[in-house]
Design a protein around this motif. Structure first.
Motif, PDB file in Angstrom:
ATOM      1  N   ARG A  95       0.848  -1.197   0.000  1.00  0.00           N
ATOM      2  CA  ARG A  95       0.000   0.000   0.000  1.00  0.00           C
ATOM      3  C   ARG A  95       0.885   1.249   0.000  1.00  0.00           C
ATOM      4  O   ARG A  95       0.978   1.962   0.997  1.00  0.00           O
ATOM      5  CB  ARG A  95      -0.932   0.003   1.213  1.00  0.00           C
ATOM      6  CG  ARG A  95      -1.779  -1.241   1.356  1.00  0.00           C
ATOM      7  CD  ARG A  95      -2.737  -1.116   2.520  1.00  0.00           C
ATOM      8  NE  ARG A  95      -3.841  -0.224   2.204  1.00  0.00           N
ATOM      9  CZ  ARG A  95      -4.732   0.229   3.097  1.00  0.00           C
ATOM     10  NH1 ARG A  95      -4.610  -0.116   4.369  1.00  0.00           N
ATOM     11  NH2 ARG A  95      -5.708   1.030   2.737  1.00  0.00           N
ATOM     12  N   PRO A  96       1.562   1.500  -1.125  1.00  0.00           N
ATOM     13  CA  PRO A  96       2.486   2.643  -1.188  1.00  0.00           C
ATOM     14  C   PRO A  96       1.756   3.976  -1.033  1.00  0.00           C
ATOM     15  O   PRO A  96       0.562   4.090  -1.342  1.00  0.00           O
ATOM     16  CB  PRO A  96       3.115   2.509  -2.575  1.00  0.00           C
ATOM     17  CG  PRO A  96       2.118   1.720  -3.368  1.00  0.00           C
ATOM     18  CD  PRO A  96       1.477   0.774  -2.397  1.00  0.00           C
ATOM     19  N   ILE A  97       2.492   4.968  -0.549  1.00  0.00           N
ATOM     20  CA  ILE A  97       1.936   6.308  -0.330  1.00  0.00           C
ATOM     21  C   ILE A  97       2.738   7.292  -1.163  1.00  0.00           C
ATOM     22  O   ILE A  97       3.933   7.490  -0.937  1.00  0.00           O
ATOM     23  CB  ILE A  97       2.009   6.694   1.162  1.00  0.00           C
ATOM     24  CG1 ILE A  97       1.246   5.664   2.010  1.00  0.00           C
ATOM     25  CG2 ILE A  97       1.447   8.100   1.381  1.00  0.00           C
ATOM     26  CD1 ILE A  97       1.457   5.827   3.499  1.00  0.00           C
ATOM     27  N   ALA A  98       2.105   7.903  -2.128  1.00  0.00           N
ATOM     28  CA  ALA A  98       2.779   8.863  -3.002  1.00  0.00           C
ATOM     29  C   ALA A  98       2.970  10.194  -2.289  1.00  0.00           C
ATOM     30  O   ALA A  98       2.129  10.605  -1.482  1.00  0.00           O
ATOM     31  CB  ALA A  98       1.966   9.080  -4.283  1.00  0.00           C
ATOM     32  N   GLY A  99       4.093  10.861  -2.565  1.00  0.00           N
ATOM     33  CA  GLY A  99       4.311  12.208  -2.060  1.00  0.00           C
ATOM     34  C   GLY A  99       5.040  12.306  -0.744  1.00  0.00           C
ATOM     35  O   GLY A  99       5.211  13.405  -0.209  1.00  0.00           O
ATOM     36  N   LEU A 100       5.511  11.182  -0.191  1.00  0.00           N
ATOM     37  CA  LEU A 100       6.247  11.241   1.074  1.00  0.00           C
ATOM     38  C   LEU A 100       7.549  12.014   0.890  1.00  0.00           C
ATOM     39  O   LEU A 100       8.258  11.826  -0.095  1.00  0.00           O
ATOM     40  CB  LEU A 100       6.558   9.833   1.583  1.00  0.00           C
ATOM     41  CG  LEU A 100       5.362   8.994   2.022  1.00  0.00           C
ATOM     42  CD1 LEU A 100       5.815   7.596   2.425  1.00  0.00           C
ATOM     43  CD2 LEU A 100       4.616   9.659   3.169  1.00  0.00           C
ATOM     44  N   ASN A 101       7.857  12.876   1.852  1.00  0.00           N
ATOM     45  CA  ASN A 101       9.055  13.707   1.773  1.00  0.00           C
ATOM     46  C   ASN A 101       9.367  14.232   3.173  1.00  0.00           C
ATOM     47  O   ASN A 101       8.579  14.049   4.106  1.00  0.00           O
ATOM     48  CB  ASN A 101       8.835  14.875   0.798  1.00  0.00           C
ATOM     49  CG  ASN A 101      10.126  15.458   0.268  1.00  0.00           C
ATOM     50  OD1 ASN A 101      11.207  15.204   0.804  1.00  0.00           O
ATOM     51  ND2 ASN A 101      10.043  16.255  -0.783  1.00  0.00           N
ATOM     52  N   ASP A 102      10.511  14.873   3.296  1.00  0.00           N
ATOM     53  CA  ASP A 102      10.857  15.573   4.529  1.00  0.00           C
ATOM     54  C   ASP A 102       9.699  16.499   4.891  1.00  0.00           C
ATOM     55  O   ASP A 102       9.258  17.296   4.058  1.00  0.00           O
ATOM     56  CB  ASP A 102      12.154  16.354   4.296  1.00  0.00           C
ATOM     57  CG  ASP A 102      12.538  17.237   5.456  1.00  0.00           C
ATOM     58  OD1 ASP A 102      11.851  17.237   6.491  1.00  0.00           O
ATOM     59  OD2 ASP A 102      13.547  17.941   5.314  1.00  0.00           O
ATOM     60  N   ALA A 109      -0.387  12.548   6.715  1.00  0.00           N
ATOM     61  CA  ALA A 109      -0.448  11.919   8.029  1.00  0.00           C
ATOM     62  C   ALA A 109      -1.649  10.984   8.127  1.00  0.00           C
ATOM     63  O   ALA A 109      -1.537   9.858   8.641  1.00  0.00           O
ATOM     64  CB  ALA A 109      -0.503  12.980   9.127  1.00  0.00           C
ATOM     65  N   ALA A 110      -2.783  11.429   7.621  1.00  0.00           N
ATOM     66  CA  ALA A 110      -3.983  10.585   7.643  1.00  0.00           C
ATOM     67  C   ALA A 110      -3.785   9.338   6.792  1.00  0.00           C
ATOM     68  O   ALA A 110      -4.193   8.233   7.178  1.00  0.00           O
ATOM     69  CB  ALA A 110      -5.184  11.383   7.143  1.00  0.00           C
ATOM     70  N   ARG A 111      -3.120   9.497   5.661  1.00  0.00           N
ATOM     71  CA  ARG A 111      -2.872   8.359   4.765  1.00  0.00           C
ATOM     72  C   ARG A 111      -1.890   7.371   5.401  1.00  0.00           C
ATOM     73  O   ARG A 111      -2.050   6.161   5.287  1.00  0.00           O
ATOM     74  CB  ARG A 111      -2.336   8.866   3.432  1.00  0.00           C
ATOM     75  CG  ARG A 111      -2.583   7.955   2.253  1.00  0.00           C
ATOM     76  CD  ARG A 111      -2.460   8.702   0.948  1.00  0.00           C
ATOM     77  NE  ARG A 111      -3.435   9.777   0.860  1.00  0.00           N
ATOM     78  CZ  ARG A 111      -3.370  10.780  -0.010  1.00  0.00           C
ATOM     79  NH1 ARG A 111      -2.353  10.849  -0.854  1.00  0.00           N
ATOM     80  NH2 ARG A 111      -4.307  11.709  -0.049  1.00  0.00           N
ATOM     81  N   ILE A 112      -0.872   7.902   6.063  1.00  0.00           N
ATOM     82  CA  ILE A 112       0.113   7.040   6.726  1.00  0.00           C
ATOM     83  C   ILE A 112      -0.574   6.207   7.806  1.00  0.00           C
ATOM     84  O   ILE A 112      -0.366   4.990   7.914  1.00  0.00           O
ATOM     85  CB  ILE A 112       1.241   7.893   7.334  1.00  0.00           C
ATOM     86  CG1 ILE A 112       2.083   8.534   6.225  1.00  0.00           C
ATOM     87  CG2 ILE A 112       2.135   7.041   8.242  1.00  0.00           C
ATOM     88  CD1 ILE A 112       2.926   9.702   6.706  1.00  0.00           C
TER      89      ILE A 112
END
Length: 206
Positions: free
Chosen positions: A41-48, A61-64
């Motif tokens: 279940r990958p999450i697009a847009g993760l970054n610092d 945060a909600a998606r994580i």
């Protein structure tokens, strides 16, 4: 961008990303998060987290929390920060988050150049890992959004300091309000600007 890490085995099983938020501010706890992402279940847009807008951080945060195999948020208090120093308090918060994960990780990736002691698994430190390792990015987002939410609670309790605007950092506004009103119970006495204010100001806010 993924990078090769000495001592890190990507095939070793569950990997937790660890990061903290709030080492620099003059007030409030330091927060940390640990996240084990789900490859299915990958999450697009993760970054610092610092490179994302507040709105985007909240969305991610909600998606994580929805998609991760496991996640945990922990903190170290102002009293702990003043007692053991901010670096050790940040390490303590990360250890608490990692060791409280519902699923025990086989190894951890930690943002920065130090690994907290007494983790529940082997760990590797990675400078700027929050920009290169998705699990650390996810942890940075959860830690940052949790601390920002806490600062909004501080604003409700102590509106005179403007915590909703500066989130506890030593901005001109915060220093001005600190000089005017003195320190409240959430200010870190071990930090020089707060200590200097206390030396020159006999009143504190309870």
């Amino acid at each position: 961008m993924q990078v090769e890490l000495f001592g890190f085995d990507p095939a070793a099983g569950l990997v937790a990303g660890l990061d903290e938020a709030g080492r620099g501010p003059l007030a409030g706890p330091v927060f940390a998060a640990a996240v084990i992402l789900d490859p299915a279940r990958p999450i697009a847009g993760l970054n610092d987290s610092k490179k994302l807008t507040a709105r985007r951080r909240e969305e991610l945060a909600a998606r994580i929390k929805e998609r991760a195999l496991a996640w945990e948020i922990a903190s170290a208090s102002v009293a702990e920060i003043d007692d053991i120093n901010i670096l050790q308090a940040a390490m303590l918060a990360m250890r608490r988050a990692c060791n409280a994960l519902a699923a025990k990780p086989d190894q951890a990736l930690v943002d920065g150049n130090r690994v907290p002691a007494a983790l529940c698994c082997p760990a590797v430190a990675l400078v700027k890992g929050d920009a290169t390792q998705p699990a650390i990015s996810a942890a940075s987002i959860l830690a940052k959004t949790a601390r920002d939410a806490y600062c909004m609670e501080l604003h409700a309790r102590f509106p005179q300091y403007g915590f909703d605007q500066h989130k506890g950092y030593g901005t001109a506004l915060h220093l001005e309000r600190l000089a005017l009103h003195g320190a409240c119970e959430e200010h870190r006495r071990s930090f020089a600007p707060v200590r200097q204010t206390l030396l020159g100001n006999s009143h504190e806010v309870d």
